[in-house]
Motif scaffolding. Structure first.
Motif, mmCIF file in Angstrom:
data_model
loop_
_atom_site.group_PDB
_atom_site.id
_atom_site.type_symbol
_atom_site.label_atom_id
_atom_site.label_comp_id
_atom_site.label_asym_id
_atom_site.label_seq_id
_atom_site.Cartn_x
_atom_site.Cartn_y
_atom_site.Cartn_z
ATOM 1 N N ALA A 21 0.842 -1.197 0.000
ATOM 2 C CA ALA A 21 0.000 0.000 0.000
ATOM 3 C C ALA A 21 0.878 1.249 0.000
ATOM 4 C CB ALA A 21 -0.908 -0.013 1.232
ATOM 5 N N ARG A 22 0.526 2.176 -0.873
ATOM 6 C CA ARG A 22 1.261 3.435 -0.923
ATOM 7 C C ARG A 22 0.806 4.336 0.214
ATOM 8 N NH1 ARG A 22 0.134 2.881 -6.606
ATOM 9 N NH2 ARG A 22 2.023 2.441 -7.800
ATOM 10 N N GLY A 23 1.789 4.993 0.819
ATOM 11 C CA GLY A 23 1.472 5.927 1.874
ATOM 12 C C GLY A 23 0.886 7.213 1.310
ATOM 13 N N ILE A 24 0.371 8.034 2.196
ATOM 14 C CA ILE A 24 -0.229 9.289 1.772
ATOM 15 C C ILE A 24 0.806 10.197 1.122
ATOM 16 C CG2 ILE A 24 0.142 10.270 4.075
ATOM 17 C CD1 ILE A 24 -2.763 11.025 1.640
ATOM 18 N N GLY A 25 2.062 10.133 1.612
ATOM 19 C CA GLY A 25 3.122 10.946 1.017
ATOM 20 C C GLY A 25 3.430 10.539 -0.407
ATOM 21 N N PHE A 29 2.901 12.862 -3.712
ATOM 22 C CA PHE A 29 4.032 13.117 -4.613
ATOM 23 C C PHE A 29 3.699 12.701 -6.038
ATOM 24 C CE2 PHE A 29 8.193 11.748 -6.417
ATOM 25 C CZ PHE A 29 8.785 13.006 -6.437
ATOM 26 N N ARG A 30 3.027 11.560 -6.180
ATOM 27 C CA ARG A 30 2.646 11.086 -7.512
ATOM 28 C C ARG A 30 1.666 12.056 -8.174
ATOM 29 N NH1 ARG A 30 2.796 6.118 -10.042
ATOM 30 N NH2 ARG A 30 1.212 5.765 -11.637
ATOM 31 N N LEU A 31 0.708 12.546 -7.403
ATOM 32 C CA LEU A 31 -0.255 13.503 -7.939
ATOM 33 C C LEU A 31 0.426 14.808 -8.340
ATOM 34 C CD1 LEU A 31 -3.297 12.995 -5.534
ATOM 35 C CD2 LEU A 31 -3.129 12.334 -7.940
ATOM 36 N N GLN A 32 1.411 15.235 -7.554
ATOM 37 C CA GLN A 32 2.130 16.463 -7.887
ATOM 38 C C GLN A 32 2.895 16.311 -9.196
ATOM 39 O OE1 GLN A 32 4.507 17.141 -4.386
ATOM 40 N NE2 GLN A 32 2.962 18.440 -3.412
ATOM 41 N N LEU A 33 3.589 15.183 -9.373
ATOM 42 C CA LEU A 33 4.327 14.961 -10.611
ATOM 43 C C LEU A 33 3.380 14.871 -11.806
ATOM 44 C CD1 LEU A 33 7.046 12.347 -9.551
ATOM 45 C CD2 LEU A 33 7.295 14.807 -9.860
ATOM 46 N N THR A 34 2.283 14.143 -11.627
ATOM 47 C CA THR A 34 1.318 14.037 -12.725
ATOM 48 C C THR A 34 0.737 15.396 -13.075
ATOM 49 O OG1 THR A 34 0.764 11.799 -11.995
ATOM 50 C CG2 THR A 34 -0.778 12.886 -13.489
ATOM 51 N N GLY A 35 0.407 16.181 -12.040
ATOM 52 C CA GLY A 35 -0.148 17.507 -12.286
ATOM 53 C C GLY A 35 0.842 18.430 -12.974
#
Length: 336
Positions: A21-25, A29-35
């Motif tokens: 399971a991926r942590g909230i961090g 971080f993944r959402l920031q890079l995608t954005g």
């Protein structure tokens, strides 16, 4: 009987999926890079759509002749970018011709020759060169470099003028009192200034790739008796070939779009002028800077069409360079 007991190779099992399971961090971080990546692509698409919409009326009038016409008279519907595009390519070609050996030699010196205590200082100096405003380079080229390069232009014209692109109309070979005005404000001088502007970018890319050359292969070459130049020639350069090509093309993309420095140096002409040593040159970006303030509504559309052509050209060059650099960082092999 098991597969191992029968002496048979076990079938390769597919890799187990990572169900951790991926942590909230990690998710943030993944959402920031995608954005960030989406925003960059959206901005580029918005710029292209804006230029296309604004250039629509001019492109409807001229069509494909926009690429083959050398004149620039949009108010009478006689305009095109043939002259400025060729001038743009000539300036960029001169810039890359001089910046490539300069950037390559500097990158090799920093990565393989310079003492460790000096490398950080040299890297910082190269990066600072990339941060100097283009107007400063333009003023330096106009008031300092041009006066010192005219003699070189005269020498090249006198001795190599039989080469078509080094010929200068109106030159008087062998006459030291001849006017030097035919050699000023040329593609050659503008290209030299742009070469100094793009060399730090090329050097940074090349240096990064050279520094990733396998240490084991370097040490193996030294153990076999290779000299320092032998290690560079057989290990570093083959490994960094993609970085050299990619860095050169990134510099080419910057050289194609340079505006202020070129605008300050050249003397704009709207004829196809292939003689790089002769006064008179032009570029797409300088054309836009020159006519932006006094352009009519249709003239503005014509300038947007020129900007669209330059945008597409630099986009192709930069994407090609990025793909080459990305491939050079993984799976590269040297000849050692």
């Amino acid at each position: 009987m098991s597969t191992a007991e029968a002496g048979l190779e076990p079938e390769s099992a597919p890799p187990r999926p990572n169900n951790a399971a991926r942590g909230i961090g990690d998710r943030i971080f993944r959402l920031q890079l995608t954005g960030a990546g989406t925003i960059v692509l959206a901005i580029m698409a918005a710029v292209g759509i804006f230029l296309l919409l604004r250039a629509g009326s001019a492109l409807k009038v001229r069509g494909l002749s926009f690429l083959t016409t050398a004149q620039w008279q949009p108010d009478v519907h006689n305009f095109g970018i043939a002259a400025v595009l060729i001038g743009n390519l000539l300036i960029a070609a001169v810039a890359v011709t001089f910046s490539l050996p300069l950037a390559l030699g500097t990158a090799l010196f920093i990565s393989d020759i310079a003492p460790r205590r000096l490398r950080r200082t040299l890297v910082a100096m190269v990066d600072l060169m990339a941060a100097v405003p283009s107007v400063v380079y333009g003023l330096w080229g106009l008031f300092f470099l041009q006066g010192h390069v005219v003699g070189v232009s005269r020498w090249l014209s006198d001795w190599l003028g039989w080469i078509p692109f080094l010929h200068v109309d109106g030159a008087q070979p062998g006459d030291p009192l001849a006017s030097s005005s035919v050699y000023t404000a040329s593609s050659f001088i503008a290209g030299l200034v742009v070469a100094l502007m793009v060399a730090p970018i090329q050097c940074s890319v090349m240096r990064e790739v050279f520094s990733q050359a396998p240490v084991g292969e370097r040490e193996g070459a030294y153990a076999l008796g290779a000299t320092r130049w032998g290690v560079i020639r057989t290990v570093v350069l083959p490994y960094g070939r993609g970085g050299v090509i990619g860095g050169t093309m990134l510099g080419l993309g910057r050289a194609l779009g340079e505006t202020i420095a070129v605008y300050l140096i050249i003397s704009p002409v709207f004829t196809i002028q292939p003689h790089i040593l002769q006064t008179g040159a032009n570029s797409v970006s300088s054309l836009i800077a020159l006519h932006y303030g006094d352009a009519s509504e249709f003239g503005m559309s014509a300038l947007m069409a020129a900007g669209l052509a330059l945008f597409l050209l630099t986009l192709v060059v930069n994407f090609t360079a990025s793909s080459i650099v990305a491939r050079s960082r993984s799976g590269s092999q040297s000849e050692a």
